[in-house]
Enzyme design. Sequence first.
Site, PDB file in Angstrom:
ATOM      1  CG  ASN A   9      64.071  86.078  90.793  1.00 32.02           C
ATOM      2  OD1 ASN A   9      64.816  86.115  89.816  1.00 32.02           O
ATOM      3  ND2 ASN A   9      64.517  85.937  92.035  1.00 32.02           N
ATOM      4  CD1 TRP A  10      61.018  83.593  85.089  1.00 36.32           C
ATOM      5  CD2 TRP A  10      61.850  84.012  83.054  1.00 36.32           C
ATOM      6  NE1 TRP A  10      59.971  83.550  84.197  1.00 36.32           N
ATOM      7  CE2 TRP A  10      60.454  83.811  82.935  1.00 36.32           C
ATOM      8  CE3 TRP A  10      62.579  84.298  81.893  1.00 36.32           C
ATOM      9  CZ2 TRP A  10      59.784  83.883  81.711  1.00 36.32           C
ATOM     10  CZ3 TRP A  10      61.916  84.369  80.672  1.00 36.32           C
ATOM     11  CH2 TRP A  10      60.531  84.162  80.584  1.00 36.32           C
ATOM     12  CE  LYS A  11      64.832  82.421  92.629  1.00 39.30           C
ATOM     13  NZ  LYS A  11      64.855  81.706  93.877  1.00 39.30           N
ATOM     14  CG  HIS A  93      66.713  87.400  95.559  1.00 50.17           C
ATOM     15  ND1 HIS A  93      67.290  86.208  95.939  1.00 50.17           N
ATOM     16  CD2 HIS A  93      65.420  87.117  95.263  1.00 50.17           C
ATOM     17  CE1 HIS A  93      66.379  85.251  95.864  1.00 50.17           C
ATOM     18  NE2 HIS A  93      65.244  85.781  95.449  1.00 50.17           N
ATOM     19  CD  GLU A  95      68.132  82.583  95.073  1.00 49.09           C
ATOM     20  OE1 GLU A  95      68.170  83.085  93.930  1.00 49.09           O
ATOM     21  OE2 GLU A  95      67.221  81.820  95.458  1.00 49.09           O
ATOM     22  CD  GLU A 163      61.728  86.796  97.713  1.00 53.42           C
ATOM     23  OE1 GLU A 163      60.903  86.246  96.992  1.00 53.42           O
ATOM     24  OE2 GLU A 163      62.943  86.827  97.464  1.00 53.42           O
ATOM     25  N   GLY A 169      62.456  78.504  97.412  1.00 50.13           N
ATOM     26  CA  GLY A 169      62.853  77.311  96.672  1.00 50.13           C
ATOM     27  C   GLY A 169      62.741  76.022  97.470  1.00 50.13           C
ATOM     28  CB  SER A 208      57.492  77.942  98.475  1.00 51.69           C
ATOM     29  OG  SER A 208      58.818  77.456  98.563  1.00 51.69           O
ATOM     30  N   GLY A 229      59.498  82.663  92.186  1.00 52.98           N
ATOM     31  CA  GLY A 229      60.673  82.074  91.550  1.00 52.98           C
ATOM     32  C   GLY A 229      60.279  80.848  90.746  1.00 52.98           C
TER      33      GLY A 229
HETATM   34  P1  PGA Z   1      60.638  80.554  94.929  1.00 54.05           P
HETATM   35  O1  PGA Z   1      61.648  81.800  94.827  1.00 54.05           O
HETATM   36  O2  PGA Z   1      59.298  81.031  94.490  1.00 54.05           O
HETATM   37  O3  PGA Z   1      61.230  79.515  94.018  1.00 54.05           O
HETATM   38  O4  PGA Z   1      60.639  80.108  96.358  1.00 54.05           O
HETATM   39  C1  PGA Z   1      61.251  83.088  95.232  1.00 54.05           C
HETATM   40  C2  PGA Z   1      62.384  84.060  95.037  1.00 54.05           C
HETATM   41  O5  PGA Z   1      63.544  83.684  95.183  1.00 54.05           O
HETATM   42  O6  PGA Z   1      62.144  85.238  94.738  1.00 54.05           O
END
Ligand code: PGA
Length: 247
Positions: A9-11, A93, A95, A163, A169, A208, A229
């Site tokens: 997931n490159w956000k 997700h 976010e 998640e 993150g 993470s 991520g």
């Molecule tokens: P992260 O993000 O690996 O940076 O914790 C995971 C995600 O948001 O899917």
Amino acid sequence: MRERLIVANWKMYKTAAEAQRFIQDFLPLLHDTAQAIICPPITLLSKMHSLCAGSRIVLGVQNIYWENEGAYTGEISAMQALDAGAAYCLTGHSERRQFFNESAHMVALKTTAALKAGLKPIVCVGENFTQRENGQTLQILHDDILASLKGIEATKCLTIAYEPVWAIGTGQVATPQDAEEAIAHLRACLAEIWGELAAEIPILYGGSVKPDNISALLACPNIDGALVGGASLSAAGFAAIVNTAKN
Ligand code: PGA
């Protein structure tokens, strides 16, 4: 045997030049049959489709709207995502839920729209820090997965990602035991509505994930892969994760 999936997931990261560089570096590092799904920002989807042609990279989008077309400024439909080269779509997700007020009902609408169009949804659920501290994790997961899948008929075209919000993150990965417990629980919740098919649905862990913790997570019987991520932004780091998953 359930499919093992590693999803990037490159956000809201990477320009076209950076994506091109990533693919140039990443492909030669992949072991023989290793494969991955990458969800880039929508601006890069067509370019990534060309860059990844003939490789074992499959593409996804990070979000869709639930209507097919119409006056919905700024949104994209499942059909448009497919048209631009996506095969998968993240829905729900944390976010999106946190910053864009997406409710479980909206997640169910998006997941339904994805399936209808032929895009495979990866439905994300997870508890936050306070909920975990208060011992509410299993109840939250139960309520959230049932609400996020409300009205959706059992299908093998769907993946779930567990998640925990506090692990995203933050560098604070869930222990393999905690992740396994939550994922086994999600599978049991899924069985409540989908019966035996629940045993065939891949459920991923996200939060993470790094090259040095992926092996222990994948050693757990219910963990079928990872949603990555931060560590998916580096070609070397993501290749290490993908190659470990294949070995
Ligand atoms: P992260 O993000 O690996 O940076 O914790 C995971 C995600 O948001 O899917």
